[in-house]
Design a protein around this motif. Structure first.
Motif, mmCIF file in Angstrom:
data_model
loop_
_atom_site.group_PDB
_atom_site.id
_atom_site.type_symbol
_atom_site.label_atom_id
_atom_site.label_comp_id
_atom_site.label_asym_id
_atom_site.label_seq_id
_atom_site.Cartn_x
_atom_site.Cartn_y
_atom_site.Cartn_z
ATOM 1 N N GLN A 27 47.255 15.264 31.490
ATOM 2 C CA GLN A 27 48.624 15.434 31.979
ATOM 3 C C GLN A 27 49.623 14.593 31.200
ATOM 4 N N GLU A 28 49.212 13.419 30.774
ATOM 5 C CA GLU A 28 50.118 12.559 30.005
ATOM 6 C C GLU A 28 50.416 13.138 28.628
ATOM 7 N N GLN A 29 49.487 13.900 28.085
ATOM 8 C CA GLN A 29 49.642 14.473 26.756
ATOM 9 C C GLN A 29 50.282 15.858 26.778
ATOM 10 N N ALA A 30 50.384 16.460 27.957
ATOM 11 C CA ALA A 30 50.917 17.814 28.078
ATOM 12 C C ALA A 30 52.417 17.850 27.776
ATOM 13 N N LEU A 31 52.858 18.927 27.159
ATOM 14 C CA LEU A 31 54.278 19.079 26.825
ATOM 15 C C LEU A 31 55.157 19.123 28.062
ATOM 16 N N ILE A 54 56.753 27.025 26.370
ATOM 17 C CA ILE A 54 56.325 25.636 26.199
ATOM 18 C C ILE A 54 54.810 25.535 26.311
ATOM 19 N N CYS A 55 54.231 26.202 27.295
ATOM 20 C CA CYS A 55 52.775 26.191 27.472
ATOM 21 C C CYS A 55 52.048 26.730 26.240
ATOM 22 N N ALA A 56 52.605 27.767 25.627
ATOM 23 C CA ALA A 56 51.968 28.375 24.459
ATOM 24 C C ALA A 56 51.823 27.393 23.302
ATOM 25 N N MET A 57 52.676 26.392 23.244
ATOM 26 C CA MET A 57 52.623 25.392 22.176
ATOM 27 C C MET A 57 51.783 24.169 22.554
ATOM 28 N N CYS A 58 51.336 24.097 23.794
ATOM 29 C CA CYS A 58 50.681 22.888 24.307
ATOM 30 C C CYS A 58 49.173 22.918 24.103
ATOM 31 N N GLU A 59 48.639 21.855 23.514
ATOM 32 C CA GLU A 59 47.198 21.734 23.297
ATOM 33 C C GLU A 59 46.434 21.486 24.595
ATOM 34 N N PRO A 62 44.396 24.664 28.119
ATOM 35 C CA PRO A 62 43.123 24.987 28.784
ATOM 36 C C PRO A 62 42.783 24.018 29.921
ATOM 37 N N ALA A 63 43.010 22.726 29.713
ATOM 38 C CA ALA A 63 42.734 21.734 30.764
ATOM 39 C C ALA A 63 43.661 21.943 31.952
ATOM 40 N N CYS A 64 44.904 22.287 31.683
ATOM 41 C CA CYS A 64 45.888 22.522 32.726
ATOM 42 C C CYS A 64 45.496 23.730 33.579
ATOM 43 N N LEU A 65 45.119 24.819 32.927
ATOM 44 C CA LEU A 65 44.720 26.019 33.651
ATOM 45 C C LEU A 65 43.456 25.764 34.457
ATOM 46 N N ASP A 66 42.500 25.061 33.873
ATOM 47 C CA ASP A 66 41.272 24.731 34.590
ATOM 48 C C ASP A 66 41.583 23.901 35.836
ATOM 49 N N GLU A 73 46.038 25.590 42.811
ATOM 50 C CA GLU A 73 47.490 25.418 42.718
ATOM 51 C C GLU A 73 48.143 26.775 42.918
ATOM 52 N N ARG A 74 49.008 26.887 43.888
ATOM 53 C CA ARG A 74 49.591 28.183 44.223
ATOM 54 C C ARG A 74 51.035 28.341 43.787
ATOM 55 N N PHE A 75 51.648 27.292 43.298
ATOM 56 C CA PHE A 75 53.055 27.359 42.920
ATOM 57 C C PHE A 75 53.238 26.893 41.489
ATOM 58 N N GLY A 76 54.218 27.470 40.825
ATOM 59 C CA GLY A 76 54.569 27.026 39.486
ATOM 60 C C GLY A 76 53.739 27.662 38.399
ATOM 61 N N VAL A 77 54.087 27.302 37.169
ATOM 62 C CA VAL A 77 53.370 27.760 35.982
ATOM 63 C C VAL A 77 52.392 26.663 35.589
ATOM 64 N N TRP A 78 51.135 27.014 35.474
ATOM 65 C CA TRP A 78 50.075 26.083 35.082
ATOM 66 C C TRP A 78 49.247 26.760 33.991
ATOM 67 N N GLY A 79 49.023 26.078 32.900
ATOM 68 C CA GLY A 79 48.209 26.639 31.832
ATOM 69 C C GLY A 79 48.766 27.921 31.258
ATOM 70 N N GLY A 80 50.056 28.092 31.361
ATOM 71 C CA GLY A 80 50.710 29.269 30.818
ATOM 72 C C GLY A 80 50.688 30.492 31.711
ATOM 73 N N LEU A 81 50.183 30.344 32.941
ATOM 74 C CA LEU A 81 50.110 31.476 33.858
ATOM 75 C C LEU A 81 50.946 31.226 35.108
#
Length: 94
Positions: A27-31, A54-59, A62-66, A73-81
């Motif tokens: 999370q600290e490294q996420a864009l 922004i998600c598309a550029m973030c390394e 995969p960790a975020c989506l997982d 998580e039911r709200f917001g954009v996570w892992g580009g979805l």
């Protein structure tokens, strides 16, 4: 212990684990940590296009989506979805 079905239809044991700070280092490294939550938790009916860009550029995507799928998580954009896209993914995995 909790049981869940695997992709092959068999029951697999699942142990509840405590999430530690080390598990959330991504999370600290996420864009998104550098841009603010407004893009990722827009008002209902608002576009999520900027968050997905922004998600598309973030390394860390995969960790975020997982994390989002593992923690339901039911709200917001996570892992580009979006919420609807993650729901569809969860249903497809069942």
């Amino acid at each position: 212990m909790i049981e869940r079905f695997s992709s092959r239809g068999t029951i697999m044991p699942m142990h509840l684990e405590t999430i530690t700070a080390a598990d959330l280092d991504w999370q600290e490294q996420a864009l998104c940590a550098q841009t603010g939550a407004d893009f990722f938790f827009p008002e209902p009916g608002s576009s999520v296009r900027e968050a997905k860009r922004i998600c598309a550029m973030c390394e860390m995507r995969p960790a975020c989506l997982d994390y989002a799928l593992s923690n339901d998580e039911r709200f917001g954009v996570w892992g580009g979805l979006s919420e609807k896209e993650r729901l569809g993914l969860r249903r497809a995995r069942e």
